[in-house]
Design a protein around this motif. Structure first.
Motif, PDB file in Angstrom:
ATOM      1  N   GLY A 109       0.840  -1.187   0.000  1.00  0.00           N
ATOM      2  CA  GLY A 109       0.000   0.000   0.000  1.00  0.00           C
ATOM      3  C   GLY A 109       0.874   1.235   0.000  1.00  0.00           C
ATOM      4  O   GLY A 109       2.111   1.155  -0.045  1.00  0.00           O
ATOM      5  N   TYR A 110       0.244   2.393   0.093  1.00  0.00           N
ATOM      6  CA  TYR A 110       0.974   3.649   0.002  1.00  0.00           C
ATOM      7  C   TYR A 110       1.714   4.000   1.296  1.00  0.00           C
ATOM      8  O   TYR A 110       2.404   5.016   1.344  1.00  0.00           O
ATOM      9  N   LYS A 111       1.586   3.156   2.320  1.00  0.00           N
ATOM     10  CA  LYS A 111       2.411   3.366   3.514  1.00  0.00           C
ATOM     11  C   LYS A 111       3.893   3.248   3.174  1.00  0.00           C
ATOM     12  O   LYS A 111       4.743   3.808   3.872  1.00  0.00           O
ATOM     13  N   VAL A 112       4.212   2.516   2.123  1.00  0.00           N
ATOM     14  CA  VAL A 112       5.599   2.438   1.658  1.00  0.00           C
ATOM     15  C   VAL A 112       6.148   3.836   1.380  1.00  0.00           C
ATOM     16  O   VAL A 112       7.332   4.108   1.578  1.00  0.00           O
ATOM     17  N   TYR A 113       5.267   4.745   0.941  1.00  0.00           N
ATOM     18  CA  TYR A 113       5.673   6.106   0.597  1.00  0.00           C
ATOM     19  C   TYR A 113       5.486   7.086   1.759  1.00  0.00           C
ATOM     20  O   TYR A 113       5.760   8.278   1.610  1.00  0.00           O
ATOM     21  N   GLY A 114       4.977   6.588   2.898  1.00  0.00           N
ATOM     22  CA  GLY A 114       4.743   7.463   4.038  1.00  0.00           C
ATOM     23  C   GLY A 114       3.407   8.162   4.009  1.00  0.00           C
ATOM     24  O   GLY A 114       3.207   9.168   4.705  1.00  0.00           O
ATOM     25  N   ALA A 115       2.447   7.630   3.243  1.00  0.00           N
ATOM     26  CA  ALA A 115       1.146   8.282   3.108  1.00  0.00           C
ATOM     27  C   ALA A 115       0.418   8.401   4.439  1.00  0.00           C
ATOM     28  O   ALA A 115      -0.395   9.306   4.626  1.00  0.00           O
ATOM     29  N   HIS A 116       0.684   7.480   5.366  1.00  0.00           N
ATOM     30  CA  HIS A 116       0.006   7.477   6.659  1.00  0.00           C
ATOM     31  C   HIS A 116       0.609   8.466   7.643  1.00  0.00           C
ATOM     32  O   HIS A 116       0.026   8.740   8.693  1.00  0.00           O
ATOM     33  N   LEU A 117       1.779   9.010   7.302  1.00  0.00           N
ATOM     34  CA  LEU A 117       2.491   9.891   8.219  1.00  0.00           C
ATOM     35  C   LEU A 117       2.152  11.361   8.029  1.00  0.00           C
ATOM     36  O   LEU A 117       2.266  12.162   8.949  1.00  0.00           O
ATOM     37  N   GLY A 118       1.726  11.723   6.821  1.00  0.00           N
ATOM     38  CA  GLY A 118       1.417  13.105   6.519  1.00  0.00           C
ATOM     39  C   GLY A 118       1.672  13.387   5.048  1.00  0.00           C
ATOM     40  O   GLY A 118       1.840  12.457   4.243  1.00  0.00           O
ATOM     41  N   PRO A 119       1.672  14.658   4.646  1.00  0.00           N
ATOM     42  CA  PRO A 119       1.890  14.989   3.239  1.00  0.00           C
ATOM     43  C   PRO A 119       3.164  14.358   2.706  1.00  0.00           C
ATOM     44  O   PRO A 119       4.226  14.444   3.329  1.00  0.00           O
ATOM     45  N   PHE A 120       3.062  13.708   1.560  1.00  0.00           N
ATOM     46  CA  PHE A 120       4.206  13.037   0.944  1.00  0.00           C
ATOM     47  C   PHE A 120       4.257  13.407  -0.532  1.00  0.00           C
ATOM     48  O   PHE A 120       3.320  13.997  -1.073  1.00  0.00           O
ATOM     49  N   LYS A 121       5.348  13.073  -1.182  1.00  0.00           N
ATOM     50  CA  LYS A 121       5.513  13.433  -2.591  1.00  0.00           C
ATOM     51  C   LYS A 121       4.480  12.727  -3.457  1.00  0.00           C
ATOM     52  O   LYS A 121       4.343  11.514  -3.406  1.00  0.00           O
ATOM     53  N   THR A 122       3.762  13.510  -4.258  1.00  0.00           N
ATOM     54  CA  THR A 122       2.802  12.942  -5.196  1.00  0.00           C
ATOM     55  C   THR A 122       3.070  13.514  -6.586  1.00  0.00           C
ATOM     56  O   THR A 122       3.504  14.665  -6.712  1.00  0.00           O
ATOM     57  N   PRO A 123       2.814  12.707  -7.628  1.00  0.00           N
ATOM     58  CA  PRO A 123       2.428  11.297  -7.548  1.00  0.00           C
ATOM     59  C   PRO A 123       3.577  10.426  -7.048  1.00  0.00           C
ATOM     60  O   PRO A 123       4.727  10.613  -7.461  1.00  0.00           O
ATOM     61  N   ALA A 124       3.254   9.502  -6.154  1.00  0.00           N
ATOM     62  CA  ALA A 124       4.260   8.582  -5.640  1.00  0.00           C
ATOM     63  C   ALA A 124       4.654   7.593  -6.736  1.00  0.00           C
ATOM     64  O   ALA A 124       3.803   7.132  -7.493  1.00  0.00           O
ATOM     65  N   ARG A 125       5.940   7.299  -6.790  1.00  0.00           N
ATOM     66  CA  ARG A 125       6.443   6.344  -7.789  1.00  0.00           C
ATOM     67  C   ARG A 125       7.188   5.209  -7.095  1.00  0.00           C
ATOM     68  O   ARG A 125       7.745   5.386  -6.012  1.00  0.00           O
ATOM     69  N   GLU A 126       7.187   4.065  -7.734  1.00  0.00           N
ATOM     70  CA  GLU A 126       7.817   2.878  -7.163  1.00  0.00           C
ATOM     71  C   GLU A 126       9.299   3.091  -6.875  1.00  0.00           C
ATOM     72  O   GLU A 126       9.876   2.414  -6.022  1.00  0.00           O
ATOM     73  N   SER A 127       9.911   4.026  -7.567  1.00  0.00           N
ATOM     74  CA  SER A 127      11.342   4.296  -7.395  1.00  0.00           C
ATOM     75  C   SER A 127      11.630   5.349  -6.328  1.00  0.00           C
ATOM     76  O   SER A 127      12.795   5.698  -6.093  1.00  0.00           O
ATOM     77  N   VAL A 301      -3.311  12.355  -1.956  1.00  0.00           N
ATOM     78  CA  VAL A 301      -2.902  10.964  -1.790  1.00  0.00           C
ATOM     79  C   VAL A 301      -3.140  10.242  -3.118  1.00  0.00           C
ATOM     80  O   VAL A 301      -4.252   9.795  -3.406  1.00  0.00           O
ATOM     81  N   PHE A 302      -2.099  10.186  -3.932  1.00  0.00           N
ATOM     82  CA  PHE A 302      -2.228   9.438  -5.187  1.00  0.00           C
ATOM     83  C   PHE A 302      -0.842   9.071  -5.693  1.00  0.00           C
ATOM     84  O   PHE A 302       0.170   9.623  -5.271  1.00  0.00           O
TER      85      PHE A 302
END
Length: 337
Positions: A109-127, A301-302
């Motif tokens: 899920g997007y927790k890998v990108y820190g989505a649950h922690l607060g604003p994160f870089k979007t669009p999130a990419r696998e890299s 969140v995307f």
């Protein structure tokens, strides 16, 4: 005739696992065994936290070619999530070590990108770069990178499906909230944080997710993929349309905890159940903490899903129509009035 593939689906009764199990069985050419703590028709009861039980129960299924892992154990804090969720996957991998296993599919899920922690870089990419632990999704993937013959990591957004008794079913949260609001003769207010009403979001249909998961497990090796419906939305545009489905007016958003304001609505739901012949009890349809969690996202969140398209997966689901279809299913199945 070719020998059918054999799939083990861990977490077979969840919103993701149940749809994935049904999808595999509908494809043909798959022998499918669901794994869950409770067991039940078409599934095997196994305690994945117990390594001895896992090994014993899987002794007759070492001919499995694919493991689809969608199991999850909830805990109060992020740090406490790590040990049980890594242990369950490790116990499965240990039980199948040296077997016919060809591929392990990991649901993330997007927790890998820190989505649950607060604003994160979007669009999130696998890299994208990782973030500080604890994060069990990351530890699970590291385990597969060391141990699996090949693997795929599937990263959906919020998943839309019809499974009951699941703590993360947003469509059901909205449907039950709207049904109770209608019974009380009130307009449907968006209950989240003020900034959440205009944030840019996306969702992932459970059927689309099942299709993508099998595609990745049979067409790719050692890759992670973001999987979402393919469109973006803001609650400010979608919320009035969802209210109209339930023949409700809207009023300005009002921040409130659904966990708090819905705590006393069990008796009202029992009255609705008696009047409309509804099947589930209030405890099966009231996933309010998850609703509060999603409606608190006052940031975008995307993710970028172009990697999966470049690799060959092109399916798409209209999110607005997905909600209507799920609401129709809830009504058909006597889950909501």
């Amino acid at each position: 005739m070719s020998t059918p593939r054999k799939a083990l689906v861990a977490g077979a009764h969840g919103i993701i696992g149940r749809t994935l199990t049904d999808h595999l069985r509908g494809l043909g050419g798959w022998d499918v065994v669901g794994l869950s703590r409770r067991g039940g028709p078409g599934s095997l009861a196994v305690d994945l936290l117990d390594s001895a039980d896992t090994s014993a129960k899987l002794a007759d299924h070492r001919d499995a070619t694919h493991l689809f892992y969608a199991a999850y154990q909830d805990r109060p804090t992020w740090a406490e999530l790590v040990p049980p969720n890594v242990a369950m996957l490790e116990n499965l991998v240990d039980a199948l070590d040296g077997s016919a296993l060809e591929h392990v599919s990991l649901m993330q899920g997007y927790k890998v990108y820190g989505a649950h922690l607060g604003p994160f870089k979007t669009p999130a990419r696998e890299s994208d770069a990782g973030h500080l632990p604890p994060e069990f999704n990351v530890d699970q993937q590291a385990l597969l990178e060391r141990r699996a013959p090949s693997w795929s990591a599937i990263r959906p957004s919020v998943v839309g499906g019809t499974t009951l008794g699941n703590p993360m079913n947003l469509a059901l949260v909205i449907a039950v909230y709207a049904s109770i609001t209608k019974e009380l003769g009130l307009p449907l207010r968006f209950p989240g944080k003020p900034g959440a009403y205009d944030s840019l979001l996306e969702m992932t249909d459970a059927g689309l997710l099942a299709e993508a998961t099998v595609w990745a497990a049979t067409s790719t090796r050692n890759e992670a993929f973001n999987i979402a419906n393919g469109d973006l939305f803001r609650w400010s545009e979608l919320w009035p349309k969802l209210a109209a489905y339930f023949e409700l007016d809207t009023a300005p958003p009002l921040p409130m905890s659904l966990t708090t304001v819905m705590a006393d609505k069990g008796p009202l739901w029992s009255e609705l159940a008696a009047e409309y012949g509804l099947k589930p009890g209030y405890d099966q349809v009231s996933a309010w903490p998850f609703g509060d969690f999603v409606f608190s996202w006052d940031y975008d969140v995307f993710a970028d899903t172009s990697k999966s398209r470049r690799a060959g997966f092109h399916s798409y689901v209209d999110t607005e129509r997905m909600f209507y279809r799920l609401f129709d299913d809830f009504r058909r199945d006597k889950i909501i009035p």
